[in-house]
Each structure stands twice: as C-alpha cells, then as structure tokens.
Motif scaffolding. Structure first.
Motif, PDB file in Angstrom:
ATOM      1  N   SER A  29       5.460  -5.512  -7.446  1.00  0.00           N
ATOM      2  CA  SER A  29       5.298  -4.292  -6.628  1.00  0.00           C
ATOM      3  C   SER A  29       4.951  -3.091  -7.509  1.00  0.00           C
ATOM      4  CB  SER A  29       6.570  -4.024  -5.823  1.00  0.00           C
ATOM      5  OG  SER A  29       7.542  -3.433  -6.644  1.00  0.00           O
TER       6      SER A  29
ATOM      7  N   ARG B 209       3.075  -2.859   1.603  1.00  0.00           N
ATOM      8  CA  ARG B 209       4.144  -2.584   0.637  1.00  0.00           C
ATOM      9  C   ARG B 209       4.489  -1.087   0.530  1.00  0.00           C
ATOM     10  NH1 ARG B 209       1.222  -5.827  -3.168  1.00  0.00           N
ATOM     11  NH2 ARG B 209       1.475  -4.179  -4.718  1.00  0.00           N
TER      12      ARG B 209
ATOM     13  N   ALA C  52       8.347  -2.788  -0.398  1.00  0.00           N
ATOM     14  CA  ALA C  52       7.779  -3.022  -1.735  1.00  0.00           C
ATOM     15  C   ALA C  52       7.923  -4.484  -2.165  1.00  0.00           C
ATOM     16  CB  ALA C  52       8.458  -2.106  -2.746  1.00  0.00           C
TER      17      ALA C  52
ATOM     18  N   ASP D 201       8.175  -7.122  -0.112  1.00  0.00           N
ATOM     19  CA  ASP D 201       7.796  -8.046   0.965  1.00  0.00           C
ATOM     20  C   ASP D 201       6.319  -8.438   0.835  1.00  0.00           C
ATOM     21  OD1 ASP D 201       7.924  -9.492   3.320  1.00  0.00           O
ATOM     22  OD2 ASP D 201       7.478  -7.739   4.564  1.00  0.00           O
ATOM     23  N   ILE D 202       6.121  -9.623   0.252  1.00  0.00           N
ATOM     24  CA  ILE D 202       4.741 -10.077   0.044  1.00  0.00           C
ATOM     25  C   ILE D 202       4.490 -11.348   0.852  1.00  0.00           C
ATOM     26  CG2 ILE D 202       4.512  -9.113  -2.275  1.00  0.00           C
ATOM     27  CD1 ILE D 202       4.989 -12.141  -3.208  1.00  0.00           C
TER      28      ILE D 202
END
Ligand SMILES: Cc1ncc(COP(=O)(O)O)c(C=O)c1O
Length: 507
Positions: A16, A30, A42, A44-45
C-alpha cells in the motif's frame, strides 16, 4: 512456519506504501471514501501480481495453508473466508453423493442443514443428551454413533459438533474409530474449538483425534477477524478434488486479503507464542472459577475435561433470575456484553485475546450479582413475567428447554422435499401435528428448533411462545400484526404429496 516469510499484513502494508497505482478492483482504489477509513482500504487488495490466488494457490497460499495444517496436525488445510459456514457446506457436500444419507447431531449449526438441502441429502439424527441440571445439550456420545450406524447401514457420512456452543467436548477419538470401522468419513464441526490441541492442558483437536474433515472458526476462539475459518483434511475417505470444487462453489471468487492476512496472523502468533498464551489463558480461567466458588445463587458448568475453558456457562436455574435476565443485568449494569442467553443460562466467551481485566470484571460482577440475589432483590418473581420463568427461576420446576428435540431417528419428511413444498401460515396454537415448512431458530446460536419437515409438537409451540415472551431472539416466527393478531409460523400445506407420504409412514 517459514520464519523468512514476511507476515501477510506486512506485505499488504508495504504494497500500500509502494508507488503502484491500482487500475483494478476493489473500487475504493485503496483510498478513504466517505466513512470508509483509509487504514482499512489501504490493505484491501485483490489477486494482483505477487499475491497468489486462494482458489489456485501456488506459492504464498500453498505455504500459508501448509503452516496451518502443521499447527493443527492435519494433512492439508484450506483457508476459509466465508466462516465455518462455507467449510461445513463444502465438507458435507464433498463427503456424500447427492441424495446420500447423513448421520448428524441434531444440535448442528444451520449450515449443515443448508448443505443437506442443497445436496438433497437424507438425514438421520443423533439427539444430544441433555444436562438436566443446566438445561443444555451435551455432546453426542460414541455409543449413540455406534447404535445409529448399526441400525442404518445406508449412512454414508457422520457429522458431529464439538465443542458445542456451550463448550461441551465429544470423545472424537472413540467416534472416529467407530465411524472408520464402517469405512465412511467423520466430519467434525469444531467451529468453537480452533484453540484445542495447541498446548498442554487442552483437549486434543479433532485432527489429532482422527477425524477426516475438521472445520475451525478461527474468528471465534482465536484473535482473528470475523468470517475467518479453516477446513482441515485427513485420510482418503473424502475426495480432495471434489472438496476443492465445493470450496470454489460456496466461497467468494474474490476472497478478502484482509481476512486471509488475519488467518495467517493468528496462525503465526499462536505458533510462536502458544505455550505462553495458553498457559496464561488457563491460569486466568482457573483463578476466575476459584473466585466464583463464592457464589451461592448462581452456579457454573464446572471445569472438567469435557468442558472447554473458553466458555463460562452461568447457570441461572434456581437463582431467582432467568439466564436472559442475568444477561441483561451484566450488560446494562456492569457494561459486560455476554455472547448469548437462554432462559436457563447466560454464556460468556473467553479467549487468549482477553486481558486479566476481562476475568476480574466478570468475577466481580457475578459475585456482586450473587450477593444481590441472596439479599432477595429479585425474589419472588412477578407471576406476569411468565409462569415458566417463575417456576424454574425459583427452582421448583424440572428443566424443560431442550425437550424440543423429538424421537431418535430419521426426519419425518426429507428436508429438501419439505423446504421446497408449498406452505401456509398458521397461528402457533394450530401448529401441533402439522409439518414445519420453515426453520425456526433461536439466535444465537443458530441451531434449529424446528427443521422443515419435522412434525411439530404442542410442547414445542408452548416453548416457542415462552422464548418469545422472555425476549429471546426466535427467527422464523411471524410476529403478531394488525392483520394477524397472533404469533404464527409456516407449515407445509395439508394434503400435499409430501405430507401424505409422511402421514402414511407415521400411522
Ligand atoms: C457450532 C457452529 N458451527 C458453525 C458455525 C458457523 O460459523 P461461522 O460464523 O464461522 O460461519 C457456528 C456459528 O455460530 C456455530 O456455532
């Protein structure tokens, strides 16, 4: 555990802070958005380069799942991001062919019933013994399992829950031996036991005890985020490709990395600090139980090998209060939020995530409440609060709640047929003798009081009305309205094909 592997949360944080710009999902990119905090967004991908894919694990998740398997003594483990619910659905679906017969404990979570519905399974029930003194379900016994398997050769898999919601632990080692003699798999819903078998002094977990499929809610009893769970596999009685297929069916195709990092974190921390964490957990529990011996009106499920120390069952029978009232008092007057309550008891959960303060506050509150009970603050109860409340809370009546369960054996109408049948709404007082058309659950814990297809008894209807009068959360009951001034529920329409077949069988 591979110590050289950077913690997944650290990898997410590092990513991030990198200069990569996300031309991909999730849509928050993000960044903070409205009330969505930056700290959450930030990390959470989605499945981007370098972060592997849970449904097709290569390096990262293959290694992380291996670490989880090693911790529990399983041959193989799978991360679950849809809770134990997803694990139970997948395990039951994989263990039997469509239409097969499942032997299951009647106090299983509703996910087990949902799996049976989806796969059109036939169900035979094991009715858990009742601990009369506390009015709660015990775990099912090896003897019950043996008896059912002898009576019903068609059974293709067995599902039991251990520990139960209240912490009762079954003899899984003996049950596994019995089930394996028949050459069929044993599934254990160990949702409440992700902490078992990890340190000295704790009961072994079901992987160690020989079960084939074991489901753990990591989020329930270890420090992890809600929805995180694990499914462990042992032996060859369940086809693992089939299991993977169902995991893909029942779980999101976009598993949350925040949740997966949370599983990894729990496994990592427990792995490295388990002896110290669990020793502290156990000694705090024992000290609390010693302190609670001072109670004269409230009692507690005693510490013994069959009782999980993560569950404090505060028994209200004979105290002058109901379990629900104890729950309300703890919450409103002492600012302690218990897990659940029935009329007979109130349940509080403890994990390695608790500090000493959690034990001290609970001990002090219960001792104070007990003193108030002794001083007669709630005695005798007002009759209008409910005849059953009064009788049982004053210690006169026999325990009655779990009389809900019916005769040992097969369901009256198969769940899948019943739930797909045409139903009608009838007042609760007209329901005895009819076949349930909808689940009725006390929530929590989500164990069905009534399963579609079961013949409803008068006792059950009386109890449902009492639960509601006591302020317990009963799902599946239609509250009175202007059009229908009485409590009502859905039953299968009379004279439908399924009721006709069931009536003939019962005669
Ligand atoms: C015994 C049992 N099994 C399974 C579940 C479902 O677990 P999850 O919430 O992780 O999906 C629960 C939830 O309370 C439960 O009590």
């Amino acid at each position: 555990m591979n110590p050289s592997l950077e913690a997944l949360f650290s990898q997410l944080r590092r990513y991030s802070e990198s200069t990569y710009y996300p031309y991909h999902m999730p849509g928050h990119k993000r960044r903070a958005f409205g009330a969505l905090p930056h700290e959450l967004a930030a990390l959470d991908i989605t499945e981007i380069d370098g972060f592997d894919n849970l449904h097709q694990p290569e390096e990262l998740f293959a290694a992380l799942q291996r670490d989880a398997a090693r911790l529990y003594g399983a041959e193989e483990s799978f991360y679950l991001i849809n809770g134990s619910t997803g694990g139970i659905l997948s395990a039951v679906s994989a263990a039997l062919p469509e239409g097969g017969r499942l032997l299951m404990a009647r106090n299983c979570h509703r996910a087990a019933y949902h799996a049976a519905y989806l796969r059109r399974l036939k169900i035979s029930y094991l009715y858990p013994p009742i601990l009369e003194r506390y009015d709660l379900c015990d775990a099912v016994t090896p003897k019950q399992v043996r008896g059912a398997l002898e009576r019903e050769p068609e059974i293709g898999a067995v599902l039991v829950v251990s520990p139960t919601y209240e912490g009762r632990i079954a003899d899984i080692r003996a049950i596994a031996e019995i089930v394996h003699k028949k050459g069929i798999p044993l599934i254990v819903d160990e949702a409440h036991g992700a902490h078992l078998g990890l340190a000295r002094g704790f009961a072994e977990n079901s992987c160690q005890a020989g079960a084939d499929l074991v489901i753990h809610s990591v989020h329930k009893t270890l420090p992890a985020m809600t929805q995180t769970a694990l499914l462990h596999v042992n032996g060859t009685l369940v086809d693992r490709d089939r299991l993977r297929r169902f995991l893909r069916i029942y779980q999101s195709s976009s598993p949350s990395y925040v949740l997966m990092a949370s599983i990894e974190n729990a496994v990592r921390v427990i792995n490295t600090e388990k002896e110290e964490l669990f020793a502290r957990f156990e000694s705090r529990y024992r000290e609390m139980m010693r302190g609670l011996r001072g109670c004269r009106r409230l009692s507690f499920l005693p510490p013994e090998p069959k009782q999980d120390i993560g569950k404090l069952v505060i028994c209200a029978i004979g105290s002058g209060l109901t379990g629900r009232q104890v729950y309300d008092i703890l919450r409103q007057e002492y600012r302690l939020q218990p897990e659940m309550a029935s009329w007979a008891y109130c349940l509080a959960m403890f994990t390695v995530g608790d500090s000493q303060e959690a034990y001290d506050r609970m001990t002090d509150a219960l001792l104070a409440l007990d003193r108030r009970l002794l001083a007669g603050e709630w005695e005798p109860q007002a009759p209008e609060k409910g005849a059953v409340d009064r009788k049982t809370a004053c210690g006169e009546g026999a325990a009655l709640v779990t009389r809900f369960f019916q005769d040992e054996g097969q369901e009256a109408i198969p769940l899948a047929d019943a739930w797909d049948s045409e139903t009608e709404q009838v007042p609760l007082r007209d329901a005895p003798g009819r076949f349930a058309g909808e689940f009725v659950n006390l929530y929590p814990p989500g164990i069905p009081l009534l399963v579609p297809g079961e013949r409803i008894t008068r006792t059950q209807c009386t109890q449902i009305a009492e639960y509601i009068a006591q302020g317990l959360n009963v799902q599946g009951i239609v509250e009175p309205s202007e059009r229908r001034p009485e409590l009502s529920l859905r039953v299968i329409k009379q004279d439908s094909d399924v009721t006709h077949i069931a009536e003939t069988r019962w005669r």
